[in-house]
Design an enzyme around this catalytic site. Sequence first.
Site, PDB file in Angstrom:
ATOM      1  N   LYS A 141     -11.018  -1.228  -1.581  1.00  0.00           N
ATOM      2  CA  LYS A 141     -10.715  -2.104  -0.452  1.00  0.00           C
ATOM      3  C   LYS A 141     -11.861  -1.951   0.549  1.00  0.00           C
ATOM      4  O   LYS A 141     -12.362  -0.841   0.693  1.00  0.00           O
ATOM      5  CB  LYS A 141      -9.402  -1.673   0.228  1.00  0.00           C
ATOM      6  CG  LYS A 141      -8.167  -1.744  -0.686  1.00  0.00           C
ATOM      7  CD  LYS A 141      -6.953  -1.116  -0.006  1.00  0.00           C
ATOM      8  CE  LYS A 141      -5.780  -0.986  -0.985  1.00  0.00           C
ATOM      9  NZ  LYS A 141      -4.615  -0.271  -0.424  1.00  0.00           N
ATOM     10  N   SER A 156      -2.568   0.574  -4.378  1.00  0.00           N
ATOM     11  CA  SER A 156      -3.110   1.708  -3.630  1.00  0.00           C
ATOM     12  C   SER A 156      -4.481   2.117  -4.140  1.00  0.00           C
ATOM     13  O   SER A 156      -4.748   2.057  -5.333  1.00  0.00           O
ATOM     14  CB  SER A 156      -2.150   2.896  -3.774  1.00  0.00           C
ATOM     15  OG  SER A 156      -2.748   4.090  -3.315  1.00  0.00           O
ATOM     16  N   ALA A 157      -5.327   2.579  -3.227  1.00  0.00           N
ATOM     17  CA  ALA A 157      -6.655   3.069  -3.619  1.00  0.00           C
ATOM     18  C   ALA A 157      -6.583   4.480  -4.190  1.00  0.00           C
ATOM     19  O   ALA A 157      -7.551   4.983  -4.752  1.00  0.00           O
ATOM     20  CB  ALA A 157      -7.563   3.085  -2.387  1.00  0.00           C
ATOM     21  N   SER A 158      -5.426   5.118  -4.061  1.00  0.00           N
ATOM     22  CA  SER A 158      -5.335   6.544  -4.383  1.00  0.00           C
ATOM     23  C   SER A 158      -5.227   6.837  -5.875  1.00  0.00           C
ATOM     24  O   SER A 158      -4.474   6.197  -6.596  1.00  0.00           O
ATOM     25  CB  SER A 158      -4.126   7.148  -3.674  1.00  0.00           C
ATOM     26  OG  SER A 158      -3.965   8.495  -4.069  1.00  0.00           O
ATOM     27  N   GLU A 212       0.142  -3.341   4.642  1.00  0.00           N
ATOM     28  CA  GLU A 212      -1.007  -2.431   4.764  1.00  0.00           C
ATOM     29  C   GLU A 212      -1.076  -1.768   6.128  1.00  0.00           C
ATOM     30  O   GLU A 212      -0.846  -2.415   7.142  1.00  0.00           O
ATOM     31  CB  GLU A 212      -2.302  -3.250   4.614  1.00  0.00           C
ATOM     32  CG  GLU A 212      -2.971  -3.135   3.296  1.00  0.00           C
ATOM     33  CD  GLU A 212      -3.536  -1.756   2.988  1.00  0.00           C
ATOM     34  OE1 GLU A 212      -3.635  -0.904   3.889  1.00  0.00           O
ATOM     35  OE2 GLU A 212      -3.888  -1.539   1.829  1.00  0.00           O
ATOM     36  N   ASP A 213      -1.462  -0.483   6.151  1.00  0.00           N
ATOM     37  CA  ASP A 213      -1.660   0.192   7.441  1.00  0.00           C
ATOM     38  C   ASP A 213      -3.139   0.313   7.796  1.00  0.00           C
ATOM     39  O   ASP A 213      -3.467   0.841   8.856  1.00  0.00           O
ATOM     40  CB  ASP A 213      -1.041   1.595   7.423  1.00  0.00           C
ATOM     41  CG  ASP A 213      -1.806   2.547   6.513  1.00  0.00           C
ATOM     42  OD1 ASP A 213      -2.193   2.120   5.401  1.00  0.00           O
ATOM     43  OD2 ASP A 213      -2.024   3.703   6.911  1.00  0.00           O
ATOM     44  N   ASP A 245       0.883  -1.158   0.000  1.00  0.00           N
ATOM     45  CA  ASP A 245       0.000   0.000   0.000  1.00  0.00           C
ATOM     46  C   ASP A 245       0.931   1.221   0.000  1.00  0.00           C
ATOM     47  O   ASP A 245       2.106   1.113   0.354  1.00  0.00           O
ATOM     48  CB  ASP A 245      -0.863  -0.061   1.269  1.00  0.00           C
ATOM     49  CG  ASP A 245      -1.680   1.184   1.465  1.00  0.00           C
ATOM     50  OD1 ASP A 245      -2.325   1.627   0.499  1.00  0.00           O
ATOM     51  OD2 ASP A 245      -1.663   1.745   2.586  1.00  0.00           O
ATOM     52  N   LEU A 246       0.420   2.362  -0.405  1.00  0.00           N
ATOM     53  CA  LEU A 246       1.271   3.565  -0.459  1.00  0.00           C
ATOM     54  C   LEU A 246       1.096   4.452   0.781  1.00  0.00           C
ATOM     55  O   LEU A 246       2.030   4.623   1.574  1.00  0.00           O
ATOM     56  CB  LEU A 246       0.926   4.365  -1.722  1.00  0.00           C
ATOM     57  CG  LEU A 246       1.651   5.695  -1.908  1.00  0.00           C
ATOM     58  CD1 LEU A 246       3.152   5.482  -2.084  1.00  0.00           C
ATOM     59  CD2 LEU A 246       1.085   6.453  -3.116  1.00  0.00           C
ATOM     60  N   ASP A 247      -0.129   4.990   0.928  1.00  0.00           N
ATOM     61  CA  ASP A 247      -0.385   5.954   2.004  1.00  0.00           C
ATOM     62  C   ASP A 247      -0.277   5.283   3.373  1.00  0.00           C
ATOM     63  O   ASP A 247      -1.040   4.369   3.673  1.00  0.00           O
ATOM     64  CB  ASP A 247      -1.804   6.545   1.846  1.00  0.00           C
ATOM     65  CG  ASP A 247      -1.948   7.359   0.567  1.00  0.00           C
ATOM     66  OD1 ASP A 247      -1.007   8.074   0.213  1.00  0.00           O
ATOM     67  OD2 ASP A 247      -3.015   7.274  -0.074  1.00  0.00           O
ATOM     68  N   LYS A 261      -9.123   5.141   6.362  1.00  0.00           N
ATOM     69  CA  LYS A 261      -7.838   4.693   5.822  1.00  0.00           C
ATOM     70  C   LYS A 261      -8.023   3.546   4.838  1.00  0.00           C
ATOM     71  O   LYS A 261      -8.733   2.578   5.122  1.00  0.00           O
ATOM     72  CB  LYS A 261      -6.915   4.254   6.956  1.00  0.00           C
ATOM     73  CG  LYS A 261      -6.314   5.418   7.705  1.00  0.00           C
ATOM     74  CD  LYS A 261      -5.219   4.930   8.637  1.00  0.00           C
ATOM     75  CE  LYS A 261      -4.645   6.078   9.432  1.00  0.00           C
ATOM     76  NZ  LYS A 261      -3.759   5.592  10.492  1.00  0.00           N
ATOM     77  N   GLY A 262      -7.396   3.655   3.700  1.00  0.00           N
ATOM     78  CA  GLY A 262      -7.426   2.586   2.709  1.00  0.00           C
ATOM     79  C   GLY A 262      -8.670   2.601   1.825  1.00  0.00           C
ATOM     80  O   GLY A 262      -8.758   1.882   0.846  1.00  0.00           O
ATOM     81  N   THR A 300       1.542   9.993   4.065  1.00  0.00           N
ATOM     82  CA  THR A 300       0.480  10.856   3.546  1.00  0.00           C
ATOM     83  C   THR A 300      -0.823  10.721   4.330  1.00  0.00           C
ATOM     84  O   THR A 300      -1.719  11.545   4.149  1.00  0.00           O
ATOM     85  CB  THR A 300       0.176  10.515   2.073  1.00  0.00           C
ATOM     86  OG1 THR A 300       0.210   9.103   1.975  1.00  0.00           O
ATOM     87  CG2 THR A 300       1.148  11.159   1.135  1.00  0.00           C
TER      88      THR A 300
HETATM   89  C1  BG6 Z   1      -5.835   5.515   0.213  1.00  0.00           C
HETATM   90  C2  BG6 Z   1      -5.921   6.258   1.535  1.00  0.00           C
HETATM   91  O1  BG6 Z   1      -4.525   5.115  -0.017  1.00  0.00           O
HETATM   92  O2  BG6 Z   1      -6.283   6.334  -0.849  1.00  0.00           O
HETATM   93  C3  BG6 Z   1      -7.326   6.774   1.742  1.00  0.00           C
HETATM   94  O3  BG6 Z   1      -5.564   5.396   2.596  1.00  0.00           O
HETATM   95  C4  BG6 Z   1      -7.756   7.619   0.560  1.00  0.00           C
HETATM   96  O4  BG6 Z   1      -7.371   7.503   2.938  1.00  0.00           O
HETATM   97  C5  BG6 Z   1      -7.615   6.801  -0.729  1.00  0.00           C
HETATM   98  O5  BG6 Z   1      -9.079   8.075   0.698  1.00  0.00           O
HETATM   99  C6  BG6 Z   1      -7.989   7.583  -1.988  1.00  0.00           C
HETATM  100  O6  BG6 Z   1      -7.030   8.572  -2.208  1.00  0.00           O
HETATM  101  P1  BG6 Z   1      -7.162   9.735  -3.273  1.00  0.00           P
HETATM  102  O7  BG6 Z   1      -5.756  10.290  -3.329  1.00  0.00           O
HETATM  103  O8  BG6 Z   1      -7.561   9.119  -4.578  1.00  0.00           O
HETATM  104  O9  BG6 Z   1      -8.160  10.698  -2.759  1.00  0.00           O
HETATM  105 MG    MG Z   2      -2.740   3.101   3.627  1.00  0.00          MG
END
Ligand code: BG6
Ligand code: MG
Length: 217
Positions: free
Chosen positions: A147, A116-118, A171-172, A11-13, A47-48, A19
């Site tokens: 996730k 990562s979900a981001s 994963e955190d 996972d990234l964040d 988170k996640g 972050t």
């Molecule tokens: C995850 C974070 O990695 O990404 C979440 O843990 C976050 O908190 C999610 O909501 C989505 O991120 P982004 O950058 O697309 O808003």
């Molecule tokens: Mg995370």
Amino acid sequence: MSHEITACIFDLDGVIVDTAKYHYLAWRRLAEELGFEFTQEQNERLKGVSRMRSLEILMEIGGIQLSQEEHQEAAARKNQWYVQYIDEMDRSEILPGAEEFLEELRAAGVPFALGSASKNAMRILRRIELDQAFSAVIDGTKVSKAKPDPEVFLMAAGEMGIPAENCAVFEDAEAGIEAGLRGGMYTVGVGDPGVLHKAHRVIPGLHAISWSDLRSG
Ligand code: BG6
Ligand code: MG
């Protein structure tokens, strides 16, 4: 079930880079503007989780109902603040031991991917100069299910060509550990054992693990 680990998915964040605090600050600012308090403890639920799902949870916490249009606008506002924070980031915000562990895996020939979900993952990887480090990068722009659905990790394993049961997921977030478990992977919680108790193993950070230690379970 025992796992022979031949690849890793990160996972990234909150695992590679710190972050998680910026996500929290941006959501807290939105909550303040909407007139309610949002605590660190409540933030664990976000988170996640994807951006839109995070917003839904936050609105549930604040007892606020938004129209579809207001939802989009609130998520965009939060992301604008979040991007301002991450655009100020540099390599000093890579979490302790993360780079060393990735380097150890690379030297040992162990493939590793990002899961990562981001939707901001590539932007962050570029800021910290790790955009070329991973065998595969699966992020929020590529997946349709958030996730705890295992889609992001299964895609990462697939892109590396490694069976899910041979992957260790770092994963955190509780939702991320759940996703790894549903995907049939070995899970390593990074952070608080109280929150991450479902993981096969919990470590305080990537400084606390080595490849030889991981592969022998
Ligand atoms: C995850 C974070 O990695 O990404 C979440 O843990 C976050 O908190 C999610 O909501 C989505 O991120 P982004 O950058 O697309 O808003
Ligand atoms: Mg995370």
